[in-house]
Scaffold this motif. Structure first.
Motif, PDB file in Angstrom:
ATOM      1  N   GLY A  32       2.110  -5.756  42.886  1.00  0.00           N
ATOM      2  CA  GLY A  32       2.351  -4.453  43.501  1.00  0.00           C
ATOM      3  C   GLY A  32       1.207  -3.481  43.302  1.00  0.00           C
ATOM      4  O   GLY A  32       1.326  -2.299  43.633  1.00  0.00           O
ATOM      5  N   LEU A  33       0.068  -3.961  42.780  1.00  0.00           N
ATOM      6  CA  LEU A  33      -1.076  -3.092  42.522  1.00  0.00           C
ATOM      7  C   LEU A  33      -1.834  -2.784  43.808  1.00  0.00           C
ATOM      8  O   LEU A  33      -1.966  -3.643  44.670  1.00  0.00           O
ATOM      9  N   ARG A  34      -2.347  -1.583  43.886  1.00  0.00           N
ATOM     10  CA  ARG A  34      -3.121  -1.155  45.046  1.00  0.00           C
ATOM     11  C   ARG A  34      -4.446  -0.544  44.614  1.00  0.00           C
ATOM     12  O   ARG A  34      -4.834   0.521  45.054  1.00  0.00           O
ATOM     13  N   GLY A  35      -5.164  -1.230  43.736  1.00  0.00           N
ATOM     14  CA  GLY A  35      -6.452  -0.751  43.260  1.00  0.00           C
ATOM     15  C   GLY A  35      -7.594  -1.395  44.022  1.00  0.00           C
ATOM     16  O   GLY A  35      -7.425  -1.910  45.122  1.00  0.00           O
ATOM     17  N   LYS A  36      -8.749  -1.373  43.413  1.00  0.00           N
ATOM     18  CA  LYS A  36      -9.951  -1.979  43.987  1.00  0.00           C
ATOM     19  C   LYS A  36      -9.980  -3.456  43.602  1.00  0.00           C
ATOM     20  O   LYS A  36     -10.062  -3.797  42.416  1.00  0.00           O
ATOM     21  N   ALA A  75       2.408  -4.502  35.935  1.00  0.00           N
ATOM     22  CA  ALA A  75       2.063  -5.651  36.769  1.00  0.00           C
ATOM     23  C   ALA A  75       2.126  -6.955  35.974  1.00  0.00           C
ATOM     24  O   ALA A  75       2.588  -7.977  36.494  1.00  0.00           O
ATOM     25  N   MET A  76       1.688  -6.913  34.726  1.00  0.00           N
ATOM     26  CA  MET A  76       1.754  -8.122  33.893  1.00  0.00           C
ATOM     27  C   MET A  76       3.204  -8.547  33.689  1.00  0.00           C
ATOM     28  O   MET A  76       3.532  -9.732  33.763  1.00  0.00           O
ATOM     29  N   ALA A  77       4.093  -7.589  33.433  1.00  0.00           N
ATOM     30  CA  ALA A  77       5.514  -7.906  33.262  1.00  0.00           C
ATOM     31  C   ALA A  77       6.106  -8.444  34.562  1.00  0.00           C
ATOM     32  O   ALA A  77       6.902  -9.396  34.548  1.00  0.00           O
ATOM     33  N   GLU A  78       5.709  -7.865  35.692  1.00  0.00           N
ATOM     34  CA  GLU A  78       6.179  -8.351  37.000  1.00  0.00           C
ATOM     35  C   GLU A  78       5.742  -9.799  37.219  1.00  0.00           C
ATOM     36  O   GLU A  78       6.510 -10.623  37.710  1.00  0.00           O
ATOM     37  N   LEU A  79       4.504 -10.099  36.865  1.00  0.00           N
ATOM     38  CA  LEU A  79       4.009 -11.471  37.001  1.00  0.00           C
ATOM     39  C   LEU A  79       4.772 -12.422  36.090  1.00  0.00           C
ATOM     40  O   LEU A  79       5.195 -13.494  36.523  1.00  0.00           O
ATOM     41  N   ARG A  80       4.940 -12.039  34.842  1.00  0.00           N
ATOM     42  CA  ARG A  80       5.660 -12.895  33.885  1.00  0.00           C
ATOM     43  C   ARG A  80       7.046 -13.246  34.420  1.00  0.00           C
ATOM     44  O   ARG A  80       7.455 -14.403  34.407  1.00  0.00           O
ATOM     45  N   ASP A  81       7.761 -12.248  34.898  1.00  0.00           N
ATOM     46  CA  ASP A  81       9.122 -12.470  35.375  1.00  0.00           C
ATOM     47  C   ASP A  81       9.147 -13.108  36.760  1.00  0.00           C
ATOM     48  O   ASP A  81       9.960 -13.992  37.027  1.00  0.00           O
ATOM     49  N   GLY A  82       8.268 -12.668  37.634  1.00  0.00           N
ATOM     50  CA  GLY A  82       8.282 -13.130  39.019  1.00  0.00           C
ATOM     51  C   GLY A  82       7.762 -14.536  39.232  1.00  0.00           C
ATOM     52  O   GLY A  82       8.206 -15.239  40.136  1.00  0.00           O
ATOM     53  N   LEU A  83       6.818 -14.973  38.401  1.00  0.00           N
ATOM     54  CA  LEU A  83       6.274 -16.321  38.581  1.00  0.00           C
ATOM     55  C   LEU A  83       7.336 -17.386  38.349  1.00  0.00           C
ATOM     56  O   LEU A  83       7.410 -18.367  39.085  1.00  0.00           O
ATOM     57  N   SER A  84       8.159 -17.201  37.337  1.00  0.00           N
ATOM     58  CA  SER A  84       9.232 -18.171  37.063  1.00  0.00           C
ATOM     59  C   SER A  84      10.169 -18.297  38.256  1.00  0.00           C
ATOM     60  O   SER A  84      10.612 -19.396  38.595  1.00  0.00           O
ATOM     61  N   ASP A  85      10.456 -17.187  38.904  1.00  0.00           N
ATOM     62  CA  ASP A  85      11.330 -17.200  40.078  1.00  0.00           C
ATOM     63  C   ASP A  85      10.703 -17.935  41.260  1.00  0.00           C
ATOM     64  O   ASP A  85      11.402 -18.338  42.185  1.00  0.00           O
ATOM     65  N   ARG A  86       9.391 -18.116  41.234  1.00  0.00           N
ATOM     66  CA  ARG A  86       8.669 -18.770  42.326  1.00  0.00           C
ATOM     67  C   ARG A  86       8.248 -20.200  41.985  1.00  0.00           C
ATOM     68  O   ARG A  86       7.378 -20.764  42.632  1.00  0.00           O
ATOM     69  N   GLY A  87       8.823 -20.759  40.930  1.00  0.00           N
ATOM     70  CA  GLY A  87       8.552 -22.153  40.594  1.00  0.00           C
ATOM     71  C   GLY A  87       7.420 -22.380  39.617  1.00  0.00           C
ATOM     72  O   GLY A  87       7.096 -23.522  39.303  1.00  0.00           O
ATOM     73  N   TRP A  88       6.810 -21.324  39.119  1.00  0.00           N
ATOM     74  CA  TRP A  88       5.749 -21.453  38.134  1.00  0.00           C
ATOM     75  C   TRP A  88       6.361 -21.615  36.747  1.00  0.00           C
ATOM     76  O   TRP A  88       7.400 -21.043  36.443  1.00  0.00           O
ATOM     77  N   GLU A  89       5.679 -22.352  35.893  1.00  0.00           N
ATOM     78  CA  GLU A  89       6.071 -22.460  34.491  1.00  0.00           C
ATOM     79  C   GLU A  89       5.107 -21.598  33.676  1.00  0.00           C
ATOM     80  O   GLU A  89       3.898 -21.856  33.649  1.00  0.00           O
ATOM     81  N   VAL A  90       5.638 -20.564  33.041  1.00  0.00           N
ATOM     82  CA  VAL A  90       4.814 -19.683  32.217  1.00  0.00           C
ATOM     83  C   VAL A  90       4.654 -20.342  30.853  1.00  0.00           C
ATOM     84  O   VAL A  90       5.621 -20.527  30.121  1.00  0.00           O
ATOM     85  N   ALA A  91       3.421 -20.716  30.533  1.00  0.00           N
ATOM     86  CA  ALA A  91       3.129 -21.413  29.283  1.00  0.00           C
ATOM     87  C   ALA A  91       2.816 -20.447  28.150  1.00  0.00           C
ATOM     88  O   ALA A  91       3.041 -20.762  26.977  1.00  0.00           O
ATOM     89  N   LYS A  92       2.284 -19.264  28.490  1.00  0.00           N
ATOM     90  CA  LYS A  92       1.930 -18.289  27.457  1.00  0.00           C
ATOM     91  C   LYS A  92       2.001 -16.897  28.040  1.00  0.00           C
ATOM     92  O   LYS A  92       1.605 -16.670  29.179  1.00  0.00           O
TER      93      LYS A  92
END
Length: 158
Positions: A32-36, A75-92
């Motif tokens: 959801g970031l809108r930076g450079k 954004a980091m928290a969104e990635l941590r939570d959202g990746l699992s929902d998309r089939g990714w396995e969060v290893a760390k």
């Protein structure tokens, strides 16, 4: 995803490059970031211990800057939570051992065999005496598995 062992799957370079670009775009959307956002796009690399021109992987490194630290943390928290929902396995997920305690997220996507390494570089925690940028950013590297080009083809762009 090591280059040794079993023979890599045969894939077209442009197909893998397109998939890595799509994954990177999806990760940016998830933040959801809108930076450079940095350029350029995905690059082709020779697999370690494999023949140049015949074996390759695709790597896309990019960053997002000019965003408040609180948004980068979110954004980091969104990635941590959202990746699992998309089939990714969060290893760390968590701070690394650096003095800055950089937050790192490592995840893998199977069966497509892609990895994502994401770091929140918090400029507030970097040593101002070090010869490093103190600008906060989200740093992302998406990497494919090692593949072999179809018979009769060679990798021409690295």
């Amino acid at each position: 995803m090591t280059s040794g062992g079993a023979e890599p799957e045969v894939r077209e370079v442009e197909d893998v490059r397109a998939e890595v670009k799509t994954i990177s775009s999806d990760l940016l959307d998830l933040t959801g970031l809108r930076g450079k956002v940095s350029e350029p796009g995905p690059g082709v690399v020779t697999c370690t211990d494999r023949e140049r021109g015949e074996y390759f992987f695709v790597r896309h490194t990019w960053s997002v800057k000019e965003v408040p630290e609180s948004e980068l943390e979110r954004a980091m928290a969104e990635l941590r939570d959202g990746l699992s929902d998309r089939g990714w396995e969060v290893a760390k997920y968590g701070p690394n051992n650096s003095p800055a305690g950089t937050i790192e997220l490592l995840a893998g996507l199977e069966p497509e065999q892609y990895t994502a390494e994401i770091s929140f570089l918090d400029g507030r925690n970097l040593d101002p005496e070090a010869d490093l940028s103190t600008e906060s950013m989200l740093y992302v590297m998406v990497r494919s598995a090692c593949y072999r080009v179809p018979e009769g083809q060679t990798v021409t762009q690295y």
